[in-house]
Write a protein that holds these residues in place. Structure first.
Motif, mmCIF file in Angstrom:
data_model
loop_
_atom_site.group_PDB
_atom_site.id
_atom_site.type_symbol
_atom_site.label_atom_id
_atom_site.label_comp_id
_atom_site.label_asym_id
_atom_site.label_seq_id
_atom_site.Cartn_x
_atom_site.Cartn_y
_atom_site.Cartn_z
ATOM 1 N N UNK A 141 0.475 -1.288 -0.044
ATOM 2 C CA UNK A 141 0.432 0.008 0.019
ATOM 3 C C UNK A 141 0.976 1.383 -0.350
ATOM 4 N N UNK A 142 1.425 1.079 0.833
ATOM 5 C CA UNK A 142 2.561 2.338 1.141
ATOM 6 C C UNK A 142 4.295 2.389 0.122
ATOM 7 N N UNK A 143 3.513 1.445 -0.942
ATOM 8 C CA UNK A 143 5.354 1.708 -1.882
ATOM 9 C C UNK A 143 5.050 2.528 -3.057
ATOM 10 N N UNK A 144 5.789 2.616 -3.985
ATOM 11 C CA UNK A 144 5.441 3.860 -4.988
ATOM 12 C C UNK A 144 4.822 3.195 -5.872
ATOM 13 N N UNK A 145 4.689 3.910 -7.213
ATOM 14 C CA UNK A 145 4.028 2.446 -8.569
ATOM 15 C C UNK A 145 4.899 2.262 -8.679
ATOM 16 N N UNK A 146 4.550 1.122 -9.528
ATOM 17 C CA UNK A 146 5.822 0.568 -10.242
ATOM 18 C C UNK A 146 4.658 0.126 -11.578
ATOM 19 N N UNK A 147 5.878 -0.866 -12.975
ATOM 20 C CA UNK A 147 5.200 -1.274 -13.968
ATOM 21 C C UNK A 147 5.145 -2.839 -14.275
ATOM 22 N N UNK A 148 4.165 -3.257 -14.441
ATOM 23 C CA UNK A 148 4.284 -4.571 -14.239
ATOM 24 C C UNK A 148 3.740 -5.347 -15.410
ATOM 25 N N UNK A 149 4.775 -6.671 -16.286
ATOM 26 C CA UNK A 149 4.732 -6.793 -17.496
ATOM 27 C C UNK A 149 3.438 -8.091 -17.102
ATOM 28 N N UNK A 150 2.713 -8.026 -18.273
ATOM 29 C CA UNK A 150 1.610 -9.232 -18.087
ATOM 30 C C UNK A 150 1.351 -10.030 -20.158
ATOM 31 N N UNK A 151 1.694 -11.409 -19.256
ATOM 32 C CA UNK A 151 1.801 -11.873 -21.018
ATOM 33 C C UNK A 151 1.120 -13.340 -20.963
ATOM 34 N N UNK A 152 0.893 -12.890 -21.880
ATOM 35 C CA UNK A 152 -0.101 -14.596 -22.398
ATOM 36 C C UNK A 152 0.283 -15.491 -23.094
ATOM 37 N N UNK A 153 0.631 -16.934 -22.667
ATOM 38 C CA UNK A 153 1.248 -17.250 -24.550
ATOM 39 C C UNK A 153 0.359 -19.068 -24.469
ATOM 40 N N UNK A 154 0.867 -19.511 -25.822
ATOM 41 C CA UNK A 154 0.405 -20.350 -26.318
ATOM 42 C C UNK A 154 2.042 -21.453 -26.565
ATOM 43 N N UNK A 155 1.394 -22.649 -25.740
ATOM 44 C CA UNK A 155 2.892 -23.762 -25.677
ATOM 45 C C UNK A 155 2.725 -25.026 -26.249
#
Length: 229
Positions: A56-70
């Motif tokens: 909650x008190x952490x700075x904003x970060x960017x998160x990558x979301x990856x869907x894949x086929x295998x």
């Protein structure tokens, strides 16, 4: 004459020696079974970058979301000495820091148990019956290790210590495996062929780039323009 304690020690020592020799033969028998793991398809199907906070008190970060086929065939990794195979996929990209040449983050993993160790997995009664039925009369069920996933949802988001990952280039997906035997050493995915054990083929996807962070205003403008039209 030897006392009872000495005789017991000699018997136990002989037993441990025999057990060690048998275990060594069991472990070496793995090298007699060929390993030909292959990956026919590994590619991202959906890419997204969002803002978030780990706390909650952490700075904003960017998160990558990856869907894949295998589409992979790891069934040759299962022998009579295989307890389970741990499979995981990582996202990797080069780093500008000279001390760390490659960034690596796990996005998905799975434990595939052998029929002899299904009791160790958290299967429900219906799924357990299906696994037992499929393995009747076979030392190893051939379907073990065959992974066909389409637009698979990620298990873990990726980020960077800097907190920024949007528009990151030269990212690749890689498949890794770890064979855990009943007796012997753990073996990981290999890059070179050793005897009957062939190197993992096709385990790396083509390079791709993450998109920029989608702003909320852009989504509202798109909705308004569609409603006017």
């Amino acid at each position: 004459m030897y006392s009872s304690v000495v005789r017991l020690q000699n018997t136990f020592g002989f037993f441990t020696t025999v057990a060690f020799v048998v275990a060594a033969f069991v472990s070496l028998s793995d090298f007699l079974s060929p390993r030909t793991p292959t990956v026919n398809l590994l590619k991202p199907t959906s890419l997204q970058v969002v803002n978030g906070r780990p706390h909650y008190y952490s700075p904003v970060q960017q998160y990558g979301i990856i869907k894949f086929s295998l589409d992979a065939d790891l069934s040759s990794l299962f022998t009579w000495n295989t307890k389970q195979v741990f499979v995981y996929i990582t996202a990797e990209w080069p780093s500008l820091d000279s001390q760390n040449n490659t960034n690596q983050a796990v996005i998905w993993d799975k434990i595939i148990t052998a029929p002899s160790s299904d009791h160790l997995a958290k299967y429900g009664p219906i799924e357990r019956k299906k696994l037992k039925k499929a393995a009747v009369g076979k030392p190893i069920d051939p379907s073990r290790g065959k992974l066909v996933l389409k637009n698979q949802r990620y298990k873990y988001q990726i980020t960077h210590p800097s907190g920024k990952i949007a528009s990151q280039e030269d990212i690749v997906l890689k498949l890794h495996y770890n064979v855990q035997p009943w007796v012997g050493l753990l073996t990981w995915n290999q890059e070179q062929t050793w005897g009957k054990w062939e190197a993992l083929k096709g385990a790396t996807s083509k390079k791709f780039k993450l998109p920029a962070v989608k702003k909320k205003d852009e989504g509202k403008k798109t909705t308004k323009s569609n409603s006017r039209a």
